[in-house]
Enzyme design. Structure first.
Site, PDB file in Angstrom:
ATOM      1  N   CYS A  87       0.803  -1.250   0.215  1.00  0.00           N
ATOM      2  CA  CYS A  87       0.143  -0.126  -0.018  1.00  0.00           C
ATOM      3  C   CYS A  87       0.620   1.188   0.316  1.00  0.00           C
ATOM      4  O   CYS A  87       1.663   1.620  -1.289  1.00  0.00           O
ATOM      5  CB  CYS A  87      -0.792   0.137   0.975  1.00  0.00           C
ATOM      6  SG  CYS A  87      -2.366   1.027   1.446  1.00  0.00           S
ATOM      7  N   HIS A 127      -4.321  -4.170   0.340  1.00  0.00           N
ATOM      8  CA  HIS A 127      -4.098  -4.621   1.662  1.00  0.00           C
ATOM      9  C   HIS A 127      -4.313  -5.887   2.149  1.00  0.00           C
ATOM     10  O   HIS A 127      -5.269  -6.402   2.572  1.00  0.00           O
ATOM     11  CB  HIS A 127      -4.317  -3.911   2.063  1.00  0.00           C
ATOM     12  CG  HIS A 127      -4.113  -2.397   3.072  1.00  0.00           C
ATOM     13  ND1 HIS A 127      -2.546  -2.778   3.713  1.00  0.00           N
ATOM     14  CD2 HIS A 127      -4.347  -1.450   2.597  1.00  0.00           C
ATOM     15  CE1 HIS A 127      -2.687  -1.308   3.642  1.00  0.00           C
ATOM     16  NE2 HIS A 127      -3.005  -0.829   3.750  1.00  0.00           N
ATOM     17  N   GLU A 170      -3.430  -9.010   3.740  1.00  0.00           N
ATOM     18  CA  GLU A 170      -3.211  -9.258   5.097  1.00  0.00           C
ATOM     19  C   GLU A 170      -4.392  -8.554   5.380  1.00  0.00           C
ATOM     20  O   GLU A 170      -4.573  -8.887   6.765  1.00  0.00           O
ATOM     21  CB  GLU A 170      -1.612  -8.731   5.736  1.00  0.00           C
ATOM     22  CG  GLU A 170      -1.928  -7.208   5.965  1.00  0.00           C
ATOM     23  CD  GLU A 170      -2.106  -5.871   4.876  1.00  0.00           C
ATOM     24  OE1 GLU A 170      -2.334  -4.904   5.434  1.00  0.00           O
ATOM     25  OE2 GLU A 170      -0.996  -6.181   3.409  1.00  0.00           O
TER      26      GLU A 170
END
Length: 308
Positions: free
Chosen positions: A142, A235, A237
């Site tokens: 990001c 993102h 994650e």
């Protein structure tokens, strides 16, 4: 194989509750094996949550990974104590003479600030320059991706008319890229940012290769030549509830955020989000560890960065 973490890192208990194989430091040092040394520069304000999210993705590899966390000394964290950082995180001065197989630079909620005005920008630039000779491969996430593209390749970032928040459909541009081996032709990725990088600035650079794009979210994944650097603009994650947490936080601040796109069933924040990106997220980090780190790094870690 497990991820190796400090004996009392709080993230360990959360990961163990998910049946993720975590090897504590004390046990790891008794094994005669060369683990991959991975350094995580955690710039997110929610330090512990981000630790869990990234460690979860790194845990699905057959490779044993030895994790170290890195903090900024030129920035005061507001959401975790300095005592915690001193206990579990290194400063750059403490690790700059070491070599690492891989490095992860997370995002940070500073997109609306000019790079040069971020309080730790000079320190970050020193780290990114250091990574070129002390790390086999670095993955940027990001804002970390925007920062890396700007520092290494002079790629600008542009403000968006409103925050890009939601789950966006991405399409593979390259079908034989090891980083996305096993991916479907289309896949979903969470995004949460106020700025963007543009393909029109990236494509003229022959050293950069856009691997995946989204009609709505733009560039999603790109790599540098020789696979030394990976840039992920979203993102992967994120947990199921991360975008919901950010939406509620912004509501409470009176920012009038729009409901994250393609996230809540029926676009109703009262409904629980459905995770539809985790498999590809795990695959990307597993592929990175295997093809970009393990297959390329020397057995003697002290040889990282040396010319063949």
């Amino acid at each position: 194989m497990p991820i190796n973490i400090p004996d009392d890192l709080p993230a360990g208990a959360a990961l163990e509750s998910e049946n993720i194989f975590v090897m504590r430091e004390g046990r790891a040092i008794t094994q005669d094996i060369r683990p991959m040394k991975i350094l995580i520069l955690n710039l997110m304000p929610t330090k512990i949550e981000t630790e869990i999210q990234i460690l979860r993705l790194l845990s699905n590899s057959p490779l044993q990974t030895d994790i170290s966390f890195l903090q900024m000394v030129t920035h005061e964290s507001k959401n975790v104590s300095q005592e915690y950082l001193d206990k579990f995180y290194y400063t750059f001065d403490e690790i700059k003479d070491r070599k690492f197989d891989g490095m992860i630079i997370t995002g940070a909620p500073v997109e609306n600030i000019e790079f040069k005005d971020v309080d730790y920008w000079n320190e970050l630039c020193e780290m990114m320059e250091w990574s070129l000779t002390n790390v086999t491969s670095t993955i940027h996430i990001c804002w970390g991706a925007q920062a890396g593209l700007h520092y290494h390749y002079c790629i600008p970032k542009y403000p968006l008319s409103e925050k890009m928040s939601g789950i966006f459909r991405c399409t593979l541009n390259v079908k034989d890229e090891p980083l996305t081996r096993g991916f479907d032709d289309v896949f979903n990725m969470p995004h949460s940012r106020h700025t963007e990088v543009r393909a029109s600035d990236i494509n003229p650079n022959p050293r950069l290769h856009i691997i995946a794009e989204s009609k709505a979210a733009g560039v999603c994944i790109l790599t540098s030549e020789k696979a030394g650097q990976v840039f992920v603009t979203g993102h992967f994650e994120y947990d199921a509830g991360t975008l919901a947490y950010e939406y509620d936080r912004d509501l409470n601040k009176g920012l009038n955020p729009h409901i994250p796109d393609n996230y809540f069933p029926n676009n109703d924040p009262q409904n629980d989000p459905v995770v539809d990106w985790r498999a590809h997220a795990t695959m990307l980090f597993t592929n990175w560890l295997n093809y970009y780190v393990y297959q390329l790094t020397p057995y003697d870690i002290n040889s990282v960065g040396k010319s063949e």
